[in-house]
Design a protein around this motif. Structure first.
Motif, mmCIF file in Angstrom:
data_model
loop_
_atom_site.group_PDB
_atom_site.id
_atom_site.type_symbol
_atom_site.label_atom_id
_atom_site.label_comp_id
_atom_site.label_asym_id
_atom_site.label_seq_id
_atom_site.Cartn_x
_atom_site.Cartn_y
_atom_site.Cartn_z
ATOM 1 N N ALA A 42 61.739 25.054 -4.749
ATOM 2 C CA ALA A 42 61.860 24.243 -3.484
ATOM 3 C C ALA A 42 63.015 25.002 -2.859
ATOM 4 O O ALA A 42 62.866 25.171 -1.512
ATOM 5 C CB ALA A 42 62.275 22.914 -3.875
ATOM 6 N N MET A 43 63.977 25.490 -3.265
ATOM 7 C CA MET A 43 65.157 26.062 -2.503
ATOM 8 C C MET A 43 64.779 27.435 -1.863
ATOM 9 O O MET A 43 64.997 27.787 -0.832
ATOM 10 C CB MET A 43 66.226 26.257 -3.435
ATOM 11 N N VAL A 44 63.930 28.243 -2.594
ATOM 12 C CA VAL A 44 63.444 29.523 -2.149
ATOM 13 C C VAL A 44 62.640 29.068 -0.887
ATOM 14 O O VAL A 44 62.473 29.780 0.010
ATOM 15 C CB VAL A 44 62.550 30.154 -3.019
ATOM 16 N N SER A 45 61.781 28.115 -1.028
ATOM 17 C CA SER A 45 60.594 27.891 0.117
ATOM 18 C C SER A 45 61.488 27.348 1.383
ATOM 19 O O SER A 45 61.470 27.882 2.336
ATOM 20 C CB SER A 45 59.849 26.692 -0.380
ATOM 21 N N ARG A 46 62.545 26.588 0.969
ATOM 22 C CA ARG A 46 63.481 26.132 2.291
ATOM 23 C C ARG A 46 64.151 27.217 2.827
ATOM 24 O O ARG A 46 64.373 27.284 4.025
ATOM 25 C CB ARG A 46 64.486 24.956 1.584
ATOM 26 N N ALA A 47 64.653 28.187 2.071
ATOM 27 C CA ALA A 47 65.394 29.332 2.469
ATOM 28 C C ALA A 47 64.445 30.335 3.317
ATOM 29 O O ALA A 47 64.632 30.824 4.424
ATOM 30 C CB ALA A 47 66.030 30.442 1.530
ATOM 31 N N ASN A 48 63.226 30.531 2.726
ATOM 32 C CA ASN A 48 61.967 31.216 3.698
ATOM 33 C C ASN A 48 61.689 30.442 5.127
ATOM 34 O O ASN A 48 61.430 30.924 5.820
ATOM 35 C CB ASN A 48 60.711 31.316 2.769
ATOM 36 N N ASP A 49 61.720 28.999 5.102
ATOM 37 C CA ASP A 49 61.343 28.353 6.191
ATOM 38 C C ASP A 49 62.767 28.466 7.127
ATOM 39 O O ASP A 49 62.338 28.410 8.366
ATOM 40 C CB ASP A 49 61.113 26.683 5.824
ATOM 41 N N LYS A 50 63.775 28.713 6.959
ATOM 42 C CA LYS A 50 64.731 28.897 7.726
ATOM 43 C C LYS A 50 64.969 30.346 8.325
ATOM 44 O O LYS A 50 65.569 30.538 9.352
ATOM 45 C CB LYS A 50 66.241 28.329 7.203
ATOM 46 N N GLN A 51 64.127 31.235 7.785
ATOM 47 C CA GLN A 51 64.408 32.740 8.350
ATOM 48 C C GLN A 51 64.010 33.066 9.551
ATOM 49 O O GLN A 51 64.644 33.560 10.449
ATOM 50 C CB GLN A 51 63.745 33.840 7.459
ATOM 51 N N PRO A 52 62.920 32.393 10.035
ATOM 52 C CA PRO A 52 62.491 32.662 11.451
ATOM 53 C C PRO A 52 63.560 32.059 12.499
ATOM 54 O O PRO A 52 63.817 32.488 13.370
ATOM 55 C CB PRO A 52 61.134 31.727 11.688
ATOM 56 N N ALA A 53 64.115 30.761 12.151
ATOM 57 C CA ALA A 53 65.128 30.235 13.009
ATOM 58 C C ALA A 53 66.580 31.069 13.049
ATOM 59 O O ALA A 53 67.046 31.064 13.994
ATOM 60 C CB ALA A 53 65.498 28.749 12.509
ATOM 61 N N ASP A 54 66.749 31.624 11.825
ATOM 62 C CA ASP A 54 67.805 32.402 11.864
ATOM 63 C C ASP A 54 67.883 33.618 12.672
ATOM 64 O O ASP A 54 68.758 34.058 13.157
ATOM 65 C CB ASP A 54 68.338 32.759 10.221
ATOM 66 N N ALA A 55 66.720 34.235 12.478
ATOM 67 C CA ALA A 55 66.087 35.465 13.238
ATOM 68 C C ALA A 55 66.363 35.045 14.694
ATOM 69 O O ALA A 55 66.845 35.894 15.514
ATOM 70 C CB ALA A 55 64.989 36.110 12.712
ATOM 71 N N ALA A 56 65.835 34.134 15.159
ATOM 72 C CA ALA A 56 65.760 33.501 16.666
ATOM 73 C C ALA A 56 67.324 33.358 16.992
ATOM 74 O O ALA A 56 67.597 33.835 18.135
ATOM 75 C CB ALA A 56 65.040 32.399 16.904
ATOM 76 N N ASP A 57 68.192 33.119 16.270
ATOM 77 C CA ASP A 57 69.464 32.904 16.351
ATOM 78 C C ASP A 57 70.265 34.102 16.866
ATOM 79 O O ASP A 57 71.142 34.020 17.609
ATOM 80 C CB ASP A 57 70.247 31.753 15.417
ATOM 81 N N GLN A 58 69.831 34.950 15.978
ATOM 82 C CA GLN A 58 70.531 36.197 16.172
ATOM 83 C C GLN A 58 70.247 36.929 17.490
ATOM 84 O O GLN A 58 70.877 37.683 17.889
ATOM 85 C CB GLN A 58 70.044 37.372 15.179
ATOM 86 N N ARG A 59 68.784 36.620 17.875
ATOM 87 C CA ARG A 59 68.294 37.158 19.275
ATOM 88 C C ARG A 59 68.509 36.592 20.479
ATOM 89 O O ARG A 59 68.674 37.032 21.561
ATOM 90 C CB ARG A 59 67.013 37.697 19.028
ATOM 91 N N PHE A 60 68.836 35.412 20.406
ATOM 92 C CA PHE A 60 68.709 34.251 21.329
ATOM 93 C C PHE A 60 70.397 33.792 21.515
ATOM 94 O O PHE A 60 70.777 33.198 20.558
ATOM 95 C CB PHE A 60 67.824 33.346 21.357
#
Length: 187
Positions: A42-60
């Motif tokens: 469950a924790m790995v799934s949650r971390a993977n779900d947050k990766q796109p948002a984290d990447a967007a935060d770095q670009r935007f």
């Protein structure tokens, strides 16, 4: 219960959010020896779900809408979703305030403002005719501020009362006390 950190949610929301998150990983028939591996899944799934948002935060980088220093500061360190909450507080800064007590160590401000109400149907907030009084104490040397509204203690974001007082005192840095530690999870 304003002194307890809830990450902006109510107690029932926390329980529902946690229960819905673990659905699909755990159920009432999960055995104790299965719990550890499924919890890790469950924790790995949650971390993977947050990766796109984290990447967007770095670009935007969201544009600033006020001239307040906390808005500039938190844009650099918070996620976009959390930064939107900071911007909302910056937008609520009210001009009604006065100093009621001052000494060498602290200055106490009294801020009177109209009460905000959230309409359940439209989900839009508006000011009412009713007022509340809040007190902000600012330490002269450290620039640390405390407000009896307790928005930071409950939601993890400094309130618009503290933003206003900090701006009046021309505070140029946000004290560490007013920043959530890295890794703090918001539901």
């Amino acid at each position: 219960m304003r002194h307890i950190f809830w990450a902006g949610s109510k107690t029932t929301q926390c329980v529902k959010s946690i229960n819905s998150f673990f659905d699909g990983f755990l159920n009432k028939h999960t055995r104790l020896f299965e719990f550890g591996p499924k919890y890790i899944q469950a924790m790995v799934s949650r971390a993977n779900d947050k990766q796109p948002a984290d990447a967007a935060d770095q670009r935007f980088s969201r544009p600033l809408i006020t001239g307040f220093m906390p808005e500039r500061f938190f844009r650099k360190i918070y996620t976009d979703a959390k930064f939107l909450d900071v911007q909302e507080e910056c937008n609520r800064v009210t001009p009604l305030q006065k100093v009621i007590n001052s000494d060498v160590e602290t200055v106490t401000h009294m801020i009177e403002e109209r009460v905000w109400v959230l309409c359940k149907d439209t989900r839009i907030e508006f000011r009412t005719q009713y007022t509340r009084i809040y007190h902000v104490k600012m330490h002269a040397k450290t620039s640390e501020a405390y407000c009896n509204y307790k928005h930071f203690e409950t939601h993890g974001i400094i309130c618009h009362h503290i933003i206003k007082v900090s701006d009046m005192h021309k505070v140029t840095i946000v004290p560490k006390k007013s920043v959530l530690p890295a890794g703090t999870r918001m539901f």
